[in-house]
Design a protein around this motif. Structure first.
Motif, PDB file in Angstrom:
ATOM      1  N   ILE A  97      -1.651  -1.186   7.018  1.00  0.00           N
ATOM      2  CA  ILE A  97      -2.425  -1.429   5.793  1.00  0.00           C
ATOM      3  C   ILE A  97      -1.704  -2.444   4.911  1.00  0.00           C
ATOM      4  N   GLY A  98      -0.368  -2.360   4.899  1.00  0.00           N
ATOM      5  CA  GLY A  98       0.406  -3.353   4.153  1.00  0.00           C
ATOM      6  C   GLY A  98       0.141  -4.764   4.656  1.00  0.00           C
ATOM      7  N   ASP A  99      -0.094  -4.887   5.962  1.00  0.00           N
ATOM      8  CA  ASP A  99      -0.352  -6.202   6.544  1.00  0.00           C
ATOM      9  C   ASP A  99      -1.779  -6.676   6.288  1.00  0.00           C
ATOM     10  N   LEU A 100      -2.747  -5.753   6.483  1.00  0.00           N
ATOM     11  CA  LEU A 100      -4.161  -6.153   6.412  1.00  0.00           C
ATOM     12  C   LEU A 100      -4.714  -6.113   4.994  1.00  0.00           C
ATOM     13  N   SER A 101      -4.077  -5.356   4.126  1.00  0.00           N
ATOM     14  CA  SER A 101      -4.606  -5.168   2.774  1.00  0.00           C
ATOM     15  C   SER A 101      -3.429  -5.048   1.804  1.00  0.00           C
ATOM     16  N   PRO A 102      -2.721  -6.184   1.599  1.00  0.00           N
ATOM     17  CA  PRO A 102      -1.410  -6.152   0.933  1.00  0.00           C
ATOM     18  C   PRO A 102      -1.427  -5.595  -0.494  1.00  0.00           C
ATOM     19  N   GLY A 103      -2.566  -5.631  -1.184  1.00  0.00           N
ATOM     20  CA  GLY A 103      -2.584  -5.139  -2.562  1.00  0.00           C
ATOM     21  C   GLY A 103      -2.775  -3.637  -2.681  1.00  0.00           C
ATOM     22  N   THR A 104      -2.947  -2.961  -1.551  1.00  0.00           N
ATOM     23  CA  THR A 104      -3.251  -1.529  -1.579  1.00  0.00           C
ATOM     24  C   THR A 104      -2.002  -0.688  -1.848  1.00  0.00           C
ATOM     25  N   GLU A 105      -2.082   0.198  -2.845  1.00  0.00           N
ATOM     26  CA  GLU A 105      -0.981   1.148  -3.079  1.00  0.00           C
ATOM     27  C   GLU A 105      -0.991   2.213  -1.986  1.00  0.00           C
ATOM     28  N   MET A 106       0.185   2.654  -1.576  1.00  0.00           N
ATOM     29  CA  MET A 106       0.240   3.691  -0.551  1.00  0.00           C
ATOM     30  C   MET A 106       1.134   4.844  -1.009  1.00  0.00           C
ATOM     31  N   TYR A 107       0.646   6.072  -0.784  1.00  0.00           N
ATOM     32  CA  TYR A 107       1.359   7.265  -1.228  1.00  0.00           C
ATOM     33  C   TYR A 107       1.515   8.269  -0.092  1.00  0.00           C
ATOM     34  N   ALA A 108       2.689   8.835   0.023  1.00  0.00           N
ATOM     35  CA  ALA A 108       2.923   9.977   0.897  1.00  0.00           C
ATOM     36  C   ALA A 108       2.504  11.235   0.141  1.00  0.00           C
ATOM     37  N   VAL A 109       1.865  12.170   0.834  1.00  0.00           N
ATOM     38  CA  VAL A 109       1.519  13.437   0.190  1.00  0.00           C
ATOM     39  C   VAL A 109       2.112  14.588   1.003  1.00  0.00           C
ATOM     40  N   GLU A 110       2.767  15.513   0.290  1.00  0.00           N
ATOM     41  CA  GLU A 110       3.445  16.645   0.937  1.00  0.00           C
ATOM     42  C   GLU A 110       3.122  17.954   0.223  1.00  0.00           C
TER      43      GLU A 110
END
Lengths: 337, 337
Positions: free
Chosen positions: A201-214
């Motif tokens: 997703i970082g490659d295809l959609s660089p502006g997207t925030e990403m979060y781990a959920v636990e």
């Protein structure tokens, strides 16, 4: 295994290659949305239904990719894996598709469904006591004795690349839906699915925030991301999320996640169960507790959706009927709008 | 409306045209299979997951296609429909996507979830008593008074063509999976989904047998197919399959089905509930009783799968949590292999 973070980590080409290998073997799971739930949230929530993946979780992707990379002469001796259940089934099914045998080391308190399914997929199941035995040691001992290749659950180049195919699909499906992604949330245990998705997703959609959920009780990745160092959960933690009970992030996975993620979020067991009930109502999907934590983080408002487009991965659906029944027997489960 | 069976029935071109109109609006639902269940059955079972369709059932397809065909000047006045629930939600959602209003006439004993969802989709719900009132008369009266267009649940050219897009997808997905279809089973009430699928699959896969599946208490299509004449169920029949309680096959739909189907199969309410529990375990899907009858016909052996490839449509998933809980609380529900 020495790890130099900038050379031995998978990249987009490895994920694309894994996607080619998985074509015709893995399910391209749908990216779903519910107009009713979108109304309620005031935004657009997309759900990647990995519960519909072969064996009921994303784990098949990484296991298949990994096994496909073992030299044929070594591969035919078989593989071994340790897992609380979803990786077990993924490895068992991937081994069967490669026509080789699999030994799976599972905790004796894993959900009955996961143990039964692993056996039904043709694997030999070796049970161990989660409190007194080390699954890593047991797995490595069996591998050494029988000449089997160990398929690690997350800290492996090709496993991460394989899990990344879920993120690759997600990014492409969102694009086809005309839904630019503001954020993507992924359930995290060892962090393989998260790391793979973060790369894709970082490659295809660089502006997207990403979060781990636990789960709150297993917040090692959230704490590790906050401190910049891999933290460890003390023994004795308890969560209903049986698939997310790793005590510390993987080395490879954390090298990727530390660089790529915006942060870590946590949810309670109660919140995970509420998310399971909501998924029943709005998505007609069976999600297991650990598979529902990313959805839970959105439903609780830990990650706001209002006016945005947010995707969550529902990573697994292997839940015993008793638990699912109790999830539906809760206040609010009947609420439909 | 005069019907001449050979000219006023939809064909493959109409289904392809409907598929174009639905693109980007309807979900292309996945065709799933479970290696474990295949092992158990000794054949290949494919399940078309229409529970994942927008509004939780296939009904959105026909409703959207039908509404898209109304002249714009007339369409803007709105639409009316009568339905026990799934058609209601399909029409409500399709009307909303066309930015017009919808009035839905629903039986007062429809599942609470279906009534609530229909309202949440912005429709005006008018309740009627299934025992004393005629929904057809009520619907037509409202249509006349308010200048609304009636969207019939099944006996309509464009509704049948819209439902046929599920069959078109199914045939193409099976082909892509390298799975030539020996038989396809479809849940039947008025017969719109069945007729549409029969047209599409008959065209794309001419050797495939096709079967209508109904609850035993509402076996009007099976009896009609056997006798060659539309039969009628006496009043007072009871089935847990609330979505499949039409008393006689549609005129248009029967004209198609009588020509194309190999026959009709029936299952008991108990068998439908067992199929729901199996779908929970093997497919991680929530299926409502009426949506599970085709799967039930395969699981009971009414249609043998051994050595063959058989597809079933899981047509809807709008089930109240109480009922689903009782389905999971049955002997055999825990069995995983």
């Amino acid at each position: 295994m020495a790890i130099s973070p900038n050379s031995d980590l998978p990249g987009m080409d490895d994920i694309r290659d894994a996607a080619e290998r998985l074509r015709g073997h893995a399910v391209e799971t749908p990216l779903l949305e519910s107009p009713l739930l979108n109304d309620k949230l005031g935004g657009r929530l997309l759900l990647k239904a990995e519960v519909l993946q072969r064996t009921g979780s994303f784990k098949f992707r990484g296991a298949f990719n990994r096994i496909s990379r073992i030299d044929a002469g070594i591969r035919e001796k078989g593989v071994v894996a340790f897992s609380s259940g979803n990786h077990a089934q993924g490895v068992a099914a991937a081994a069967r598709q490669h026509d080789i045998s699999a030994v799976i080391v599972m905790p004796s308190d894993a959900p009955a469904l996961k143990i039964a399914n692993t056996r039904a997929l043709g694997a030999e199941v070796v049970l161990y006591d989660r409190k007194t035995q080390s699954r890593e040691e047991l797995g490595e001992a069996i591998a050494g004795e029988r000449g089997l290749t160990l398929v690690r659950p997350y800290d492996d180049f090709h496993v991460i690349a394989g899990q990344g195919t879920a993120g690759l699909e997600l990014a492409m499906q969102a694009k086809a839906m005309g839904a630019p992604l503001d954020a993507v949330l992924v359930p995290v245990s060892g962090g393989g699915l998260m790391a793979g998705c973060a790369l894709a997703i970082g490659d295809l959609s660089p502006g997207t925030e990403m979060y781990a959920v636990e789960p709150k009780a297993y917040d090692d990745t959230a704490r590790s991301l906050a401190t910049g160092e891999r933290q460890r959960i003390a023994d004795g933690a308890h969560s209903i999320c049986d698939a997310l009970q790793v005590h510390t992030p993987g080395e490879l996975t954390f090298a990727i996640n530390a660089k790529r993620l915006s942060g870590g979020l946590t949810v309670t067991d109660e919140q995970a169960m509420t998310a399971m009930a909501e998924a029943f109502t709005y998505f007609k999907l069976v999600i297991e507790p650990g598979g529902a934590v990313a959805l839970a983080a959105v439903l609780t408002g830990a990650l706001p959706v209002r006016g945005r487009t947010v995707a969550v991965v529902a990573s697994g659906g292997n839940v015993d009927p008793d638990l699912f029944r109790s999830v539906l027997d809760r206040p609010g489960a009947e609420e439909a709008s």
